[in-house]
Every structure is written in structure tokens, then in C-alpha cells.
Design an enzyme around this catalytic site. Structure first.
Site, PDB file in Angstrom:
ATOM      1  N   GLU A 238      -2.568  11.483   3.273  1.00  0.00           N
ATOM      2  CA  GLU A 238      -3.656  11.369   4.236  1.00  0.00           C
ATOM      3  C   GLU A 238      -3.607  12.593   5.143  1.00  0.00           C
ATOM      4  O   GLU A 238      -2.537  13.108   5.471  1.00  0.00           O
ATOM      5  CB  GLU A 238      -3.516  10.115   5.098  1.00  0.00           C
ATOM      6  CG  GLU A 238      -3.725   8.825   4.363  1.00  0.00           C
ATOM      7  CD  GLU A 238      -3.655   7.652   5.315  1.00  0.00           C
ATOM      8  OE1 GLU A 238      -4.712   7.110   5.665  1.00  0.00           O
ATOM      9  OE2 GLU A 238      -2.531   7.279   5.699  1.00  0.00           O
TER      10      GLU A 238
ATOM     11  N   GLU B 255       0.851  -1.189   0.000  1.00  0.00           N
ATOM     12  CA  GLU B 255       0.000   0.000   0.000  1.00  0.00           C
ATOM     13  C   GLU B 255       0.883   1.234   0.000  1.00  0.00           C
ATOM     14  O   GLU B 255       1.843   1.326   0.778  1.00  0.00           O
ATOM     15  CB  GLU B 255      -0.904   0.007   1.226  1.00  0.00           C
ATOM     16  CG  GLU B 255      -1.746   1.260   1.381  1.00  0.00           C
ATOM     17  CD  GLU B 255      -2.654   1.195   2.600  1.00  0.00           C
ATOM     18  OE1 GLU B 255      -3.060   0.074   2.980  1.00  0.00           O
ATOM     19  OE2 GLU B 255      -2.955   2.256   3.177  1.00  0.00           O
TER      20      GLU B 255
END
Length: 292
Positions: A176, A171
Site C-alpha cells: 500500500e 488479510e
């Protein structure tokens, strides 16, 4: 940055419409912001575009189904509070060249979540089965929402997730943000042996007390064999290689697909509170991927 024990990664939504999507649990990444450095712009000039979405279209229209699929459902694994809806209910073009993902405090269709009747709706999109790529320059220009409990993200998962699972698929979190850190974003890698609280990454903080919700910013990774480099507005703030994964498998030399979402609440950001106003929006100007 000190590693936190609270998990911060989203987990898969096993929606019927989703052929191959999973996501993951993770905690605040280790590492810290590095001094920004300029990206090599001349190298970018020769790059060939492989995925381009400028979100041009009529106001209220849904995203291009040839490029994106929309996930539906809740997310018990992160204890997120939203229900991801289908169609253009929470993800629509604004007629001005933007995709707007809207989080609302509502439940018009009596959606059920892991904690009972859902309190919020939002949207999550991915390119699984439509676009994957190994290596290149992956970039999105976005304006994030504001407020406690908001959790926007632009990220990627290995296309082999259906066969190897997470975190073996790998990932790459391009960006974020959590609402209690209005001026900071995080970029992280997750893989076998370095997922969850062992995610490897760093944070980038705007100078002078600025907030990312105040305007658009460009978030990108430059991805090559055995290397991932993160930048904000052209300023490189970290580079990761196999030397950073502690002797574990480097899970990033293969095709990945893209994900955009706006979560509400969860272990990492915490839930909205009385200071959080709704609706909140993640506004995406474009998503571009090139060969370098």
C-alpha cells in the site's frame, strides 16, 4: 513506526456483481523497516506458475474476465471519495503489456457516494471465485500514482470471508502507498485481534529521496505455513510468523484471493487537495503467482 489512530483499511463493496468480497478498516501498521536482505532466487527457479496475467491485449480492452471480476460502488467505511466503475472505464489495457487503473476527477453518470454526488471515479479488481491459493510467491510489478490523496494497493483476503467475515478471514497487504509518503510503501497483516490500529506490519522506504511513482517496482510476498515474508525489488524487509500476533489466531494457513485497486482519499491518505493533479494512474506490468 508509531501506530496512528486513523483507520486505513478499505471495507467491502456490496455490489450486486460481487459474490464474495469484503474489505476492511485498518490503521497504520506497527513495526518498522528491517534491513533489506536478498531473496533466495534459486528456490524460485523450481516454482510452478499458478496465476499469470501479463496484461497483453489491445489498447482500451478490459481485463480478462476469466481471471478478474470488477467491483463497483463507493466505500463509506473508509470515507474514500471515489466510485469504482464497471467494464473498462477506469481499468483497461494500454496495448503495451500493462493494466492501467485510472483515477479521474469526474462523474459522467451521476454516481452517488456516501457523501453525496461522487467527485471521482476509479477501479477495483479481484480474483474471488476465479483464483485462490494457499502459500507461494505472489508478485506484481507496478508504477504507483503520485499526489496527495492517492491510495494504490495490491492485497489479498481469505477466501472464507463470506462465512467468517473480516478480520477472521485474514488479510495480507502486499503493498500500500499513500500519496503523502511518495518514497514509502507498507506491508501489513490483519486478523482476529490484530486488525485496525493493531495491524501488524512494516514500512519500506526507497533510499536517497526517491519516489515510487518515478518508475516500476516489484512488490512481493513469499508465503509459507506460519510465515509471510515481504520484499521490494527483491529486498526482503520483514517476515511475520505466529509469534508476532500476540497469542491470537494466525489467519493465513488457507486459500486467499487477490485484489488490485486505486482509492482516492479516505481516512488514512486524506483527500486530494489543490496540489493533486488528475488523472492519476496505477500501472501494472504483471501479476504472477507461483507455488513457491
Amino acid at each position: 513506526m508509531t501506530v496512528r489512530s486513523s483507520w486505513r483499511r478499505r471495507a467491502s463493496l456490496y455490489a450486486a456483481s460481487l459474490a464474495c468480497c469484503a474489505a476492511s478498516l485498518a490503521a497504520m501498521p506497527s513495526g518498522a523497516s528491517a534491513a533489506p536482505a536478498p531473496i533466495d532466487s534459486p528456490a524460485k527457479a523450481a516454482a510452478a506458475a499458478t496465476f499469470t496475467d501479463d496484461f497483453n491485449g489491445a489498447a482500451g480492452s478490459a481485463v480478462d474476465g476469466g481471471k478478474w471480476q470488477i467491483e463497483t460502488g463507493d466505500n463509506v467505511n473508509n470515507h474514500e471519495r471515489q466510485y469504482y466503475t464497471a467494464g473498462n472505464s477506469n481499468a483497461a489495457l494500454d496495448g503495451q503489456g500493462n493494466l492501467v487503473i485510472t483515477a479521474r476527477k469526474e462523474n459522467p453518470n451521476n454516481y452517488q457516494c456516501w457523501y453525496g454526488r461522487c467527485e471521482y471515479t476509479s477501479a477495483r479488481l479481484n480474483t474471488s471465485g476465479k483464483f485462490t491459493q494457499a502459500y507461494g510467491h505472489v508478485e506484481a510489478r507496478m508504477k504507483v500514482p503520485r499526489g496527495q490523496g492517492m491510495w494504490p494497493a495490491f492485497w489479498m483476503l481469505g477466501d472464507d470471508i463470506g462465512s467468517v467475515g473480516w478480520p477472521a478471514c485474514g488479510e495480507i497487504d502486499v503493498m500500500e502507498n499513500v500519496g503523502f509518503e511518495p518514497g514509502t510503501i507498507h506491508g501489513t497483516l490483519h486478523g482476529p485481534g490484530y486488525s485496525g490500529s493493531g495491524g501488524i506490519g512494516a514500512a519500506y522506504t526507497l533510499p536517497g529521496g526517491q519516489a515510487f511513482a518515478d518508475g516500476f517496482h516489484t512488490f512481493a510476498v513469499d508465503w509459507a505455513p506460519d510465515s509471510v515474508k515481504w520484499s521490494v525489488d527483491g529486498n526482503v524487509y520483514q517476515t511475520r510468523t505466529p509469534a508476532d500476533v500476540g497469542g491470537n489466531q494466525w489467519a493465513f494457513n488457507k486459500p486467499f484471493f487477490l485484489i488490485l485497486n486505486l482509492a482516492v482519499g479516505g481516512y488514512w491518505p486524506g483527500d486530494p487537495d489543490g496540489s493533486t493533479s488528475f488523472p492519476q494512474q496505477l500501472v501494472v506490468d504483471y501479476v504472477h503467482v507461483t507455488t513457491q
